[in-house]
Design a protein around this motif. Structure first.
Motif, short mmCIF file in Angstrom:
data_model
loop_
_atom_site.label_atom_id
_atom_site.label_comp_id
_atom_site.label_asym_id
_atom_site.label_seq_id
_atom_site.Cartn_x
_atom_site.Cartn_y
_atom_site.Cartn_z
N TYR A 7 11.73 -36.41 -1.07
CA TYR A 7 10.87 -37.58 -1.18
C TYR A 7 11.68 -38.87 -1.01
O TYR A 7 11.17 -39.95 -1.23
CB TYR A 7 10.16 -37.56 -2.54
N PRO A 63 11.28 -43.56 -0.72
CA PRO A 63 9.93 -42.98 -0.73
C PRO A 63 9.02 -43.57 0.35
O PRO A 63 8.16 -42.86 0.87
CB PRO A 63 9.42 -43.33 -2.12
N GLN A 64 9.23 -44.85 0.68
CA GLN A 64 8.38 -45.45 1.72
C GLN A 64 8.52 -44.68 3.02
O GLN A 64 7.53 -44.42 3.70
CB GLN A 64 8.80 -46.91 1.97
N ARG A 120 6.91 -41.34 2.81
CA ARG A 120 5.45 -41.48 2.90
C ARG A 120 4.99 -41.77 4.31
O ARG A 120 3.97 -41.25 4.77
CB ARG A 120 4.99 -42.60 1.96
N PHE A 138 3.69 -36.11 -9.12
CA PHE A 138 4.80 -35.93 -10.04
C PHE A 138 4.41 -35.12 -11.27
O PHE A 138 3.25 -35.10 -11.67
CB PHE A 138 5.34 -37.28 -10.49
N PHE A 175 0.77 -46.05 -14.41
CA PHE A 175 0.98 -47.21 -15.27
C PHE A 175 -0.14 -47.22 -16.29
O PHE A 175 -1.29 -47.49 -15.95
CB PHE A 175 1.01 -48.48 -14.43
N LEU A 193 -2.63 -50.26 -16.63
CA LEU A 193 -3.34 -50.72 -15.45
C LEU A 193 -4.56 -49.82 -15.22
O LEU A 193 -4.60 -48.69 -15.68
CB LEU A 193 -2.44 -50.67 -14.21
N PRO A 210 0.79 -53.24 1.21
CA PRO A 210 0.40 -54.47 0.52
C PRO A 210 -0.63 -55.31 1.27
O PRO A 210 -1.15 -56.27 0.72
CB PRO A 210 1.72 -55.24 0.39
N ARG A 240 -2.11 -58.75 -4.83
CA ARG A 240 -1.37 -57.50 -4.75
C ARG A 240 0.08 -57.68 -5.20
O ARG A 240 0.67 -56.81 -5.82
CB ARG A 240 -1.41 -56.97 -3.31
N LEU A 283 0.14 -57.58 -8.87
CA LEU A 283 0.00 -56.20 -9.32
C LEU A 283 1.35 -55.49 -9.25
O LEU A 283 1.74 -54.76 -10.17
CB LEU A 283 -1.03 -55.48 -8.45
N ARG A 288 3.43 -56.62 -12.16
CA ARG A 288 3.00 -56.01 -13.42
C ARG A 288 3.36 -54.53 -13.46
O ARG A 288 3.76 -54.00 -14.49
CB ARG A 288 1.49 -56.18 -13.61
N ALA A 289 3.23 -53.86 -12.31
CA ALA A 289 3.55 -52.43 -12.26
C ALA A 289 5.02 -52.20 -12.57
O ALA A 289 5.39 -51.31 -13.34
CB ALA A 289 3.20 -51.86 -10.89
N GLU A 343 5.56 -52.70 -16.21
CA GLU A 343 4.85 -51.72 -17.04
C GLU A 343 5.62 -50.41 -17.12
O GLU A 343 5.75 -49.82 -18.19
CB GLU A 343 3.47 -51.49 -16.42
N ALA A 361 7.39 -47.02 -11.01
CA ALA A 361 7.44 -47.96 -9.90
C ALA A 361 8.51 -47.54 -8.90
O ALA A 361 8.28 -47.53 -7.69
CB ALA A 361 7.72 -49.37 -10.43
N LEU A 382 7.55 -44.60 -6.85
CA LEU A 382 6.58 -44.92 -5.80
C LEU A 382 7.23 -45.71 -4.68
O LEU A 382 6.58 -46.05 -3.70
CB LEU A 382 5.43 -45.74 -6.38
N GLY A 383 8.50 -46.04 -4.85
CA GLY A 383 9.20 -46.80 -3.82
C GLY A 383 9.01 -48.29 -3.93
O GLY A 383 9.25 -49.02 -2.97
N LEU A 384 8.58 -48.79 -5.08
CA LEU A 384 8.44 -50.24 -5.25
C LEU A 384 9.83 -50.84 -5.51
O LEU A 384 10.64 -50.24 -6.20
CB LEU A 384 7.50 -50.56 -6.42
#
Lengths: 523, 305
Positions: free
Chosen positions: A66, A88-89, A92, A100, A106, A109, A121, B161, B164, B167-168, B171, B176, B179-181
């Protein structure tokens, strides 16, 4: 999806290069070789299992797949072309999706925000929500997009992860221990979804330690042991016992249960225990009644987050009950007493979390011995720690329970999950407690250590102790427990003899479908 | 001008720097970083802002100097906590001490200098209304800017976005990352924003509030901004309320001292702090369980590769 269209509904595509092929993947962390020249190939439309004990290198391999980790050596080919997955980007964008084990969600959220966090985005929240609605309708994955995640059950959370994954139009989905937090019914729903996905040409890499599931779902399996591939097999053609043998490297012994005496005296009794939760997203306990008799193993089944942690805290004395008589050990009211007083009365407790609750990660094993035995082990004299006695006791635990470690007295965090769990359970069992309460005794523990722990718990009960086991693993409870009760939404069902129960009836109780104790609920 | 009107006007002036600094810290903390160096960054902003304004003889350039100084001080902090994964509490405390010290050095040549008052909004008719005229239509640009900033931060955090994403990251940094952030990049930008806001708040103190510079003139306002973020449960609208509540308490105790109402002045000076504690207790009783704190607040992040 044009290329996949040709194979849709036809199951695995047997021609051409595999969808993904990993060649000679090696990953070294310091002196530890987590993956040692691993080869793995998955074809479109195939459900491929990745099996192995804890620490066999499954997670490392999946993280490499991944893009979360970079391999030290080796090559990944996607449809025959070499690729480098820098993050991961990139994984993907190729079409690799991941669900997972410990959900990457989160808590505070909403569902829609959680899905949006993984999306490109340039999409607005409203567009993301619309797409999510499409996918959830298409695959029958119902979920309320506006709710905050902390209000959802594990099954619902997993659905979010799957929706998030499907939104990226994946060609390969990796699922890491997907059923470990699901009820049997939720797991069945998941399998239907997975089979539908595979039929549409999506490849699935399925990681699990539940061999019966793998044999039912998967058409091929790669087995890892100590970082190496030991076999690639067709799991439908091999028995679960043989697969387990390959995973462990030696033949496994079944736990010798031998049903307990039915009419021992009750040693741990709980009457009308109700307790509000202290945590933000916790579960309150409501009117819990139970009695564990001498010589008996009582199992408490339930999906995570239904009050198991709160029940454990109330039994161990980490939280006090509203009256002394609510909890009784060997007939003595202890509801108002703390952990040490309860230990002095002959009770012992093993919490769910090994690191941070059962043991201090940065303390050495001898110091961790003191942690739960200072009141009962003869380790303290007039306020001073008897260092020799403490070390001797630690050594006795380590030898009796075959705890494997590096160095004479290592820090707790350096032990593997299975070995630390053997130590934490052993520390309590060596005391021969009259009452033992264990929360998730073999959670995340390899099969060899799990078998040893289970046998030790059963043996303790047979010697006349009352053993209460809280577990999410139904197989484990059916193997060990004399009677099983189910906790759901903070309420406990009346325990029934294990022989009179099936997994289905317990599964229904776990979902709250059957009302416990015959009471009427206003659902 | 009536006494009530004068009091209301001073409350606005006292509250504005608190609001600006708190909003910056709020964004930083929402990304999961606890920066206790607000006091130091604010002191830097006050000294550099004042120095810049004198040297270039321009309030605007002075303000820019203050923002830049706050941002640069924050960059030091970012290097320590993001680059070196240092402990955030210790780094923040060190930043405060560093900022207070260095600002003393920078500001020393400008002790005794004064700036003229900056222009206030004037809309004929509206501004001349009795009592509320100057309060609503006769403030300086910073006051309106701080209110817009509050709206902007709220809109950014909860409507966009990018918000978000921020915040993610705050959090759950592990989720994060998986997820690749870009956890570290988001945090760097959030820290710099926090620093710029603290710098602006500091410049406001020296250029508008007092119009002269003296060592240690921030006198704990940075700490109050940090407390305000907790008080506001990490919500910009509550931060606005909190900043004005605290600003009001500060001003009113001064007037109470002047009126000699028979309470020792020390007790009155302690009033704003007491008000903060009482408000925090009342608030936390109301939401006993969920404080709204970002889940990863204060945790260093080290991705393994």
């Amino acid at each position: 999806m044009t290329e996949l269209g040709a194979t849709a509904g036809a199951g695995a595509d047997e021609t051409g290069p595999p969808l993904i092929a990993m060649h000679g993947i090696t990953k070294v962390f310091g002196s530890l070789v987590a993956n040692d020249h691993i080869d793995l190939a998955i074809r479109a439309g195939e459900i491929h299992a990745l099996l192995g004990e804890n620490g066999a290198g499954k997670s490392t391999l999946v993280k490499i797949l991944y893009g979360l980790l970079e391999p030290t050596e080796g090559e990944i080919r996607w449809r025959g072309e070499p690729v480098r997955l820098a993050g991961p980007q990139e994984a993907r964008s190729l079409g690799i999706g991941m669900v997972f084990q410990h959900f990457s969600l989160f808590e505070n959220l909403t569902v829609a925000e959680n899905i949006a966090a993984a999306m490109p985005p340039d999409l607005s929240l409203a567009e993301v929500a619309a797409k999510a609605r499409d996918v959830s309708g298409q695959y029958g994955l119902s979920v309320d997009l506006d709710r905050p995640v902390w209000t959802l059950s594990a099954g619902e959370r997993q659905r979010i992860e799957i929706i998030r994954c499907l939104l990226q139009d994946p060609r390969l989905i990796v699922l890491d221990e997907p059923t470990s937090v699901l009820t049997p019914q939720e797991a069945d729903r998941l399998f239907v979804t997975l089979e539908r996905l595979a039929a549409s040409g999506c490849a699935i890499l399925y990681i699990s330690h539940r061999l019966e599931e793998v044999r039912r779902l998967c058409s091929s399996a790669t087995i890892l042991r100590a970082g190496r591939v030991v076999a690639t097999i067709d799991p439908r053609a091999v028995s679960a016992r043989e697969i387990a043998g390959l995973m462990v490297g030696t033949a496994l012994h079944d736990v010798v249960a031998g049903r307990g005496a039915a009419e021992g005296a009750p040693r741990l009794v709980v009457r009308g225990l109700s307790l509000a939760s202290e945590k933000a997203h916790g579960q309150a306990l409501r009117d819990i009644e139970l009695a564990v008799r001498a010589g008996e193993v009582l199992g408490i089944a339930g999906v995570a987050g239904n009050g198991q942690g709160e029940l454990f805290a109330a039994l161990s004395g980490e939280r006090l009950a509203h009256g002394p008589d609510v909890v009784a050990i060997d007939g003595k009211p202890v509801g108002h007493l703390g952990v040490t007083e309860r230990r002095r009365l002959g009770a012992a407790f093993v919490p769910e979390e090994r690191l941070g609750h059962g043991a201090v990660p940065d303390h050495r094993l001898a110091e961790n011995t003191l942690l739960s035995r200072h009141g009962t082990g003869g380790l303290v004299s007039r306020g001073f720690v008897l260092a020799d006695a403490t070390r001797a006791l630690a050594t006795r635990i380590i030898e009796t329970f075959d705890v494997r470690k590096e160095g004479a007295d290592p820090r707790a965090r350096t032990l593997s999950g299975g070995n630390l769990q053997k130590f934490v359970v052993g520390r309590e069992i060596l005391r021969e407690p009259g009452v033992l309460v264990v929360n998730q005794p073999t959670w995340g523990v390899d099969a060899g250590a799990a078998a040893l722990i289970r046998q030790a718990l059963v043996d303790l009960a047979r010697s006349g102790s009352a053993v209460l086991i809280i577990s999410q693993d139904l197989d484990e409870l059916f193997e060990m427990a004399d009677r099983i009760a189910v906790i759901h939404a903070g309420e406990l069902s009346a325990p029934e003899a294990t022989g009179d129960l099936t997994r289905e009836t317990v599964g229904l109780l776990m979902t709250g479908a059957a009302a416990p104790k015959g009471t009427v609920h206003a659902h | 001008m009536s006494i009530v009107e004068a009091i209301l006007l001073t409350i606005v002036t006292a509250s504005t720097p608190l609001l600006i600094a708190a909003l910056g810290e709020l964004v930083t903390e929402r990304s999961g970083v606890l920066n206790l160096g607000v006091e130091g960054m604010m002191a830097m902003g006050a000294a550099c802002g004042f120095a810049g304004a004198i040297l270039f003889d321009s309030t605007l350039l002075g303000v820019l100097c203050g923002i830049l100084a706050g941002g640069l001080t924050a960059a030091l902090f970012a290097f320590a906590v993001l680059g070196l994964a240092a402990n955030q509490v210790a780094s923040g405390l060190a930043l405060t001490i560093f900022g207070l010290g260095l600002s003393g050095l920078i500001g020393a040549p400008f002790i005794g200098a004064r700036r003229d008052p900056i222009t206030h909004l004037h809309i004929p008719g509206l501004t001349d209304l009795p009592l509320v005229g100057r309060l609503f239509f006769g403030q300086d640009a910073f006051v309106y800017a701080s209110l817009l900033l509050c709206l902007g931060v709220g809109w950014f955090l909860f409507r966009t976005r990018k918000g978000l994403l921020l915040r993610a990251v705050g959090e759950n940094q592990t989720s994060a990352h998986s997820l690749g952030l870009p956890v570290l990049r988001v945090r760097l930008l959030a820290i710099l924003f926090g620093g710029a806001c603290a710098g602006l708040a500091g410049a406001y103190l020296s250029l508008v509030y007092t119009r002269f510079w003296s060592p240690g003139m921030t006198s704990g306002r940075g700490w109050i901004a940090v407390a305000l973020v907790v008080f506001a449960a990490w919500r910009p609208d509550w931060a606005l309320f909190g900043a004005y509540l605290f600003g009001a308490a500060t001003v009113l105790q001064l007037h109470a001292q002047a009126a000699a109402i028979g309470i020792p002045s020390q007790a009155l000076s302690a009033l704003p702090y007491l008000a903060t504690i009482v408000a925090l207790v009342v608030l936390s009783l109301g939401r006993r369980r969920d404080t709204g704190a970002p889940g990863s607040l204060g945790a260093p992040f080290v991705p393994d590769r």
